[in-house]
Design a protein around this motif. Structure first.
Motif, PDB file in Angstrom:
ATOM      1  N   TRP A 142       0.815  -1.216   0.000  1.00  0.00           N
ATOM      2  CA  TRP A 142       0.000   0.000   0.000  1.00  0.00           C
ATOM      3  C   TRP A 142       0.847   1.264   0.000  1.00  0.00           C
ATOM      4  O   TRP A 142       0.451   2.287  -0.571  1.00  0.00           O
ATOM      5  CB  TRP A 142      -0.979  -0.014   1.166  1.00  0.00           C
ATOM      6  N   LYS A 143       2.008   1.220   0.610  1.00  0.00           N
ATOM      7  CA  LYS A 143       2.885   2.391   0.550  1.00  0.00           C
ATOM      8  C   LYS A 143       3.279   2.681  -0.892  1.00  0.00           C
ATOM      9  O   LYS A 143       3.325   3.846  -1.314  1.00  0.00           O
ATOM     10  CB  LYS A 143       4.136   2.176   1.423  1.00  0.00           C
ATOM     11  N   LYS A 144       3.570   1.631  -1.663  1.00  0.00           N
ATOM     12  CA  LYS A 144       3.954   1.821  -3.063  1.00  0.00           C
ATOM     13  C   LYS A 144       2.764   2.292  -3.897  1.00  0.00           C
ATOM     14  O   LYS A 144       2.885   3.196  -4.716  1.00  0.00           O
ATOM     15  CB  LYS A 144       4.521   0.519  -3.628  1.00  0.00           C
ATOM     16  N   TYR A 168      -6.133  -4.939   6.516  1.00  0.00           N
ATOM     17  CA  TYR A 168      -5.208  -4.646   7.618  1.00  0.00           C
ATOM     18  C   TYR A 168      -5.060  -3.149   7.918  1.00  0.00           C
ATOM     19  O   TYR A 168      -4.267  -2.769   8.761  1.00  0.00           O
ATOM     20  CB  TYR A 168      -3.817  -5.202   7.303  1.00  0.00           C
ATOM     21  N   GLY A 169      -5.782  -2.318   7.182  1.00  0.00           N
ATOM     22  CA  GLY A 169      -5.600  -0.880   7.360  1.00  0.00           C
ATOM     23  C   GLY A 169      -4.368  -0.351   6.661  1.00  0.00           C
ATOM     24  O   GLY A 169      -3.887   0.736   6.993  1.00  0.00           O
ATOM     25  N   GLY A 170      -3.861  -1.087   5.679  1.00  0.00           N
ATOM     26  CA  GLY A 170      -2.645  -0.668   4.980  1.00  0.00           C
ATOM     27  C   GLY A 170      -2.801   0.633   4.224  1.00  0.00           C
ATOM     28  O   GLY A 170      -1.876   1.451   4.174  1.00  0.00           O
ATOM     29  N   PHE A 171      -3.975   0.845   3.632  1.00  0.00           N
ATOM     30  CA  PHE A 171      -4.234   2.097   2.918  1.00  0.00           C
ATOM     31  C   PHE A 171      -4.164   3.278   3.878  1.00  0.00           C
ATOM     32  O   PHE A 171      -3.513   4.296   3.598  1.00  0.00           O
ATOM     33  CB  PHE A 171      -5.610   2.010   2.247  1.00  0.00           C
ATOM     34  N   ALA A 172      -4.801   3.157   5.033  1.00  0.00           N
ATOM     35  CA  ALA A 172      -4.762   4.234   6.035  1.00  0.00           C
ATOM     36  C   ALA A 172      -3.352   4.450   6.553  1.00  0.00           C
ATOM     37  O   ALA A 172      -2.904   5.588   6.746  1.00  0.00           O
ATOM     38  CB  ALA A 172      -5.710   3.908   7.194  1.00  0.00           C
ATOM     39  N   ALA A 173      -2.634   3.358   6.786  1.00  0.00           N
ATOM     40  CA  ALA A 173      -1.262   3.471   7.291  1.00  0.00           C
ATOM     41  C   ALA A 173      -0.364   4.196   6.300  1.00  0.00           C
ATOM     42  O   ALA A 173       0.521   4.967   6.694  1.00  0.00           O
ATOM     43  CB  ALA A 173      -0.703   2.079   7.593  1.00  0.00           C
ATOM     44  N   ALA A 174      -0.598   3.967   5.010  1.00  0.00           N
ATOM     45  CA  ALA A 174       0.220   4.612   3.990  1.00  0.00           C
ATOM     46  C   ALA A 174      -0.038   6.115   3.902  1.00  0.00           C
ATOM     47  O   ALA A 174       0.777   6.852   3.358  1.00  0.00           O
ATOM     48  CB  ALA A 174      -0.039   3.960   2.630  1.00  0.00           C
ATOM     49  N   LEU A 175      -1.161   6.575   4.446  1.00  0.00           N
ATOM     50  CA  LEU A 175      -1.500   7.999   4.430  1.00  0.00           C
ATOM     51  C   LEU A 175      -1.135   8.706   5.733  1.00  0.00           C
ATOM     52  O   LEU A 175      -1.526   9.845   5.955  1.00  0.00           O
ATOM     53  CB  LEU A 175      -3.008   8.172   4.175  1.00  0.00           C
ATOM     54  N   LYS A 176      -0.383   8.048   6.591  1.00  0.00           N
ATOM     55  CA  LYS A 176      -0.150   8.552   7.946  1.00  0.00           C
ATOM     56  C   LYS A 176       0.532   9.910   7.988  1.00  0.00           C
ATOM     57  O   LYS A 176       0.357  10.659   8.951  1.00  0.00           O
ATOM     58  CB  LYS A 176       0.677   7.548   8.757  1.00  0.00           C
ATOM     59  N   ASP A 177       1.305  10.260   6.970  1.00  0.00           N
ATOM     60  CA  ASP A 177       2.029  11.536   6.983  1.00  0.00           C
ATOM     61  C   ASP A 177       1.188  12.698   6.458  1.00  0.00           C
ATOM     62  O   ASP A 177       1.636  13.839   6.487  1.00  0.00           O
ATOM     63  CB  ASP A 177       3.319  11.421   6.168  1.00  0.00           C
ATOM     64  N   LEU A 178      -0.015  12.396   5.966  1.00  0.00           N
ATOM     65  CA  LEU A 178      -0.906  13.455   5.493  1.00  0.00           C
ATOM     66  C   LEU A 178      -1.838  13.903   6.612  1.00  0.00           C
ATOM     67  O   LEU A 178      -2.079  13.173   7.569  1.00  0.00           O
ATOM     68  CB  LEU A 178      -1.732  12.960   4.293  1.00  0.00           C
ATOM     69  N   LYS A 179      -2.394  15.080   6.455  1.00  0.00           N
ATOM     70  CA  LYS A 179      -3.323  15.618   7.457  1.00  0.00           C
ATOM     71  C   LYS A 179      -4.730  15.099   7.178  1.00  0.00           C
ATOM     72  O   LYS A 179      -5.680  15.868   6.984  1.00  0.00           O
ATOM     73  CB  LYS A 179      -3.296  17.145   7.434  1.00  0.00           C
ATOM     74  N   VAL A 180      -4.852  13.780   7.163  1.00  0.00           N
ATOM     75  CA  VAL A 180      -6.142  13.150   6.919  1.00  0.00           C
ATOM     76  C   VAL A 180      -6.392  12.105   8.006  1.00  0.00           C
ATOM     77  O   VAL A 180      -5.471  11.680   8.697  1.00  0.00           O
ATOM     78  CB  VAL A 180      -6.203  12.471   5.535  1.00  0.00           C
TER      79      VAL A 180
END
Length: 834
Positions: free
Chosen positions: A663-665, A692-704
């Motif tokens: 998901w990070k990629k 697993y919440g991978g999509f959300a984890a990949a957005l962790k550095d955004l203000k979302v």
């Protein structure tokens, strides 16, 4: 005499041979001149309207010789000068070749070709001179063409397969290109210019149908022809039915591989070496045609109407079913605030409030929102003095206060940690449940402490309080402490908070407080800030005594009772036990322990029970140990996944790690750059099938923030999501979601629709997506091509913009943008009309 006779004859014979040689040389020079004249006149085909039949046939013959060979998407024989000076071609660097690689080979090939061509030309022209010295220019031109074809055949035997790749760069698509490649008699600069012109000339072969054979040969040549040297990475904008298809390819290959056993992955392509891949130019042309055909065949299948209900723009199908609510035998336990879904999910569209406009961006939205987006003033009238919300011109403003923190949420948040330092906001305590949240200012300001708060409140007389929260960009859902379990797994919240939440915790054996005990993590805290804690009136004293007895029998430790002098309120902070010792020592089994068969994680439409589940003490079981501190817990696989098999078939910990990498990629290479989404304007995101919440984890550095939904018919991975410091809930997407309309900026659906349409109508699910998605919000769908096609068709019928569509094998990726369009015809919803 004889001698003199023979001398005269020999002289005439010698003179005749000299004359013949002179004529032959003259003819050769004439033919060479004619050939050079014909070369220069044939090459710039881009200025001509038509090609001769002979030229077309010869190109077909040339192509037929190599039909059996595999075309590799390389640039083969382009010389350094050609790649440097051909404005419409690709650079050497892009093609992965250098001048050093090609200079020696090209020099040798050119030298050999020149020798061959000189010999062959002399022999051919001598024969033709003896046979017919009076042939016209047309015959000489045709003869020259035959020579080129023969030389071409010899060169194919002499040169390696690399020579064939000229076809793919467009240089073998016309006669001038063949002459340039085979004879090399002009300078390097001329060759470069001819290469550019021959690439342009490829367009004209469509006259006699040759383009149909050639269009798959040179994928990059097509891009060069159509873009005329522009950057290949620029997206193509194609208009089809007034929708804009914006597609991008990334510069680097990123062969995304999902964990074994998972759905197939959509890969990122390269722009220069696609192998068996089609280029964006070809795909976009085909897509335009398919859209035109699919529009005519499918668009009219979906005739949308406007939902007509009492709630109007605030319609929530499962909470506004008045047909069922009116028939409820009792509302004592807030049954009328619980879910009562209609027998058939609506397929109409919820209207927009008059004057609706694009939401204010975060973080400004925390303090103010557009009044006409949530046009309700009752809460401002009732709670304005407590700094909940106020009407300020065209805005609704939020001073950051609440019933228990009139002077601001941040001071109150710090007060809690000062009372119990072990709470450690944003480190030990990451995921919080806020019960009876009001406008969710508590959760809104917890973001400044790196804490996620799942806030909830019912749809009640406090008009649109949860809608205010979501419009502000603060996580919240509609729910009530009633007769059903909350839609969360057991032992997942690090802290539960109630500030004057108006929940009667002590009644009916503490059934409602026992539900909080179910979802609270062992060792987690319950913060109760309410009048019974600090007021001494008879009712408050009685409630405090009942709560003291109940919490003691539940083995909760009263850590501290402390007063906030600034706000003149107090809070009692309890801690859930981490062992079963206290349970075993109780003199009375009240409240009772739950049966061993009772699954604490079963939470969808399950009735409440007045019992407690034992605390897990086995170190391999979830809940026996506290998670790692934030942010380490996001990437560290949970300790209790040791012996389990993951969703994708690997060992669970490896499965989780691979999913996160995947998901990070995908997010970095597609979502953040390939869809032209302005992520600075995105705040509220929902993942309809989170795994697993991978999509959300990949957005962790955004203000979302991301609401991770685990469908009830999917593997129960929601505990893993919470263990990672994220949050979410269970839901059945055949029913409406517990949120107001127009509350999410991005809706993400990864292989959800293809599975959900087996149980319910896909059109109803898309109508629900339209309901919860804000105008100008984005829907991102990853699914099989059949489902992608269905969703695309419905999106077009909704007048949504197709922002990106991409496919590989039987998998597709679709990004669409919702517009402000609403139908005019209404559909009365009988169940939703009071």
């Amino acid at each position: 005499m004889a001698t003199g006779k023979y001398s005269r004859v020999d002289g005439r014979k010698s003179s005749s041979y000299r004359s013949l040689a002179t004529i032959v040389v003259f003819v050769i020079f004439c033919l060479v001149g004619i050939w050079m004249f014909m070369s220069s006149s044939i090459v710039p085909v881009k200025n001509s309207e038509f090609l001769s039949v002979e030229t077309g046939n010869e190109v077909k013959q040339t192509l037929s010789k190599s039909d059996s060979k595999q075309f590799d998407d390389t640039s083969g024989d382009l010389s350094g000068a050609e790649t440097r000076e051909d404005g419409s071609g690709l650079s050497s660097k892009e093609l992965g070749i250098t001048n050093e690689d090609n200079s020696l080979d090209n020099l040798m090939v050119e030298s050999n070709n020149e020798e061959k061509e000189s010999q062959d030309s002399a022999e051919k022209n001598q024969e033709e001179n003896h046979a017919n010295e009076s042939s016209d220019e047309k015959t000489e031109s045709e003869s020259g063409q035959k020579m080129v074809d023969e030389d071409d055949g010899k060169d194919r035997e002499t040169n390696s397969r690399d020579r064939e790749s000229n076809l793919e760069t467009g240089e073998a698509e016309n006669e001038g290109g063949e002459m340039k490649n085979k004879l090399h008699t002009e300078s390097e600069e001329s060759s470069g210019e001819n290469g550019s012109e021959s690439a342009e000339s490829g367009k004209n072969y469509g006259v006699d149908g040759t383009a149909d054979k050639l269009k798959h040969v040179g994928e990059e040549a097509n891009l060069t022809e159509e873009k005329n040297g522009k950057n290949q990475d620029e997206h193509l904008e194609l208009s089809a039915d007034h929708n804009i298809v914006e597609s991008k390819e990334n510069n680097q290959a990123s062969n995304e591989i999902l964990p074994a056993g998972s759905q197939p992955e959509i890969l990122t392509e390269t722009t220069t070496q696609n192998g068996a891949w089609s280029t964006q130019a070809v795909e976009s042309q085909n897509e335009k045609k398919s859209q035109q055909s699919s529009t005519s065949s499918k668009n009219n299948d979906h005739h949308w109407k406007l939902c007509k209900s009492t709630a109007g723009p605030d319609y929530i199908p499962c909470l506004d079913n008045w047909q069922v609510i009116r028939k409820l035998p009792s509302t004592m336990h807030y049954e009328h605030r619980e879910r009562h879904c209609p027998d058939e999910a609506p397929t109409c569209l919820v209207p927009l409030p008059e004057g609706y406009k694009r939401s204010v961006k975060w973080p400004k939205s925390r303090d103010k929102i557009w009044y006409y987006n949530v046009p309700h003033t009752k809460l401002a009238e009732v709670k304005g003095h407590q700094n909940w919300v106020k009407v300020t011109g065209e805005y609704l403003t939020f001073p950051g206060g609440g019933t228990q923190f009139v002077n601001g949420a941040l001071h109150y948040i710090d007060f809690i940690q000062e009372s119990v330092p072990e709470i450690a906001w944003g480190k030990r305590t990451r995921v919080v449940l806020d019960v009876g949240c009001g406008v969710a200012s508590f959760g809104g300001y917890l973001f400044e402490r790196n804490v996620l708060a799942m806030s909830f409140a019912p749809k009640d007389e406090h008009e649109a309080q949860v809608h205010f929260a979501l419009e502000r960009g603060i996580p919240a859902i509609l729910n009530v402490m009633g007769t059903k379990r909350l839609p969360f797994p057991s032992s997942v919240f690090d802290l539960v908070h109630c500030a004057r939440c108006r929940v009667p915790w002590h009644v009916e054996g503490g059934k409602l407080l026992l539900e909080l005990n179910r979802v609270l993590r062992p060792g987690g805290y319950f913060v109760w800030s309410a009048t019974p804690v600090y007021r001494k009136g008879p009712e408050d004293v009685g409630i405090w005594q009942e709560m003291s007895r109940l919490t003691k029998s539940m083995c909760w430790e009263l850590v501290v009772v402390k007063k906030d002098k600034l706000n003149n309120v107090g809070a009692a902070i309890y801690r859930k036990p981490t062992s079963n010792d206290c349970y075993n020592k109780r003199s009375r089994n009240a409240p009772p322990l739950c049966e061993e068969s009772d699954d604490p994680n079963a939470a969808w439409d399950v009735p409440l029970q007045a019992c407690m589940h034992k605390v897990p003490v086995d170190s391999t079981k979830r809940g026996s140990l506290w998670p790692a501190q934030w942010p380490e817990r996001l990437e560290k696989p949970p300790y209790w996944l040791n012996s389990q098999v993951g969703v994708y078939g690997k060992a669970a910990q490896s499965d989780l790690t691979a999913d996160y990498i995947h998901w990070k990629k995908v997010v970095s290479q597609y979502y953040l750059s390939g869809m032209e989404i302005d992520w600075s304007s995105v705040r509220n995101v929902i993942d309809m099938k989170a795994v697993y919440g991978g999509f959300a984890a990949a957005l962790k550095d955004l203000k979302v923030w991301v609401m991770n939904v685990v469908p009830i018919d999917s593997p129960d991975t929601l505990p893993i999501i919470y263990e990672r410091g994220l949050f979410g809930m269970y839901h059945d997407w055949c029913e409406s979601f517990n949120t107001y309309p127009r509350t999410y900026d991005v809706v993400h659906a990864d292989h959800l629709f293809s599975s959900i349409k087996k149980r319910c109508k896909l059109v109803a699910v898309i109508a629900e997506v339209d309901r919860i998605l804000r105008p100008e919000g984005k829907l991102i769908v990853r699914d099989n091509l059949e489902t992608i096609s269905e969703v695309e068709s419905m999106a077009k019928s909704l007048q949504w913009e197709i922002r990106m569509i991409h496919s590989k094998d039987n998998e597709g990726l679709l990004c669409v943008r919702k517009t402000f369009w609403r139908p005019t015809e209404e559909e009365p919803i009988k169940s939703a009309i009071v």
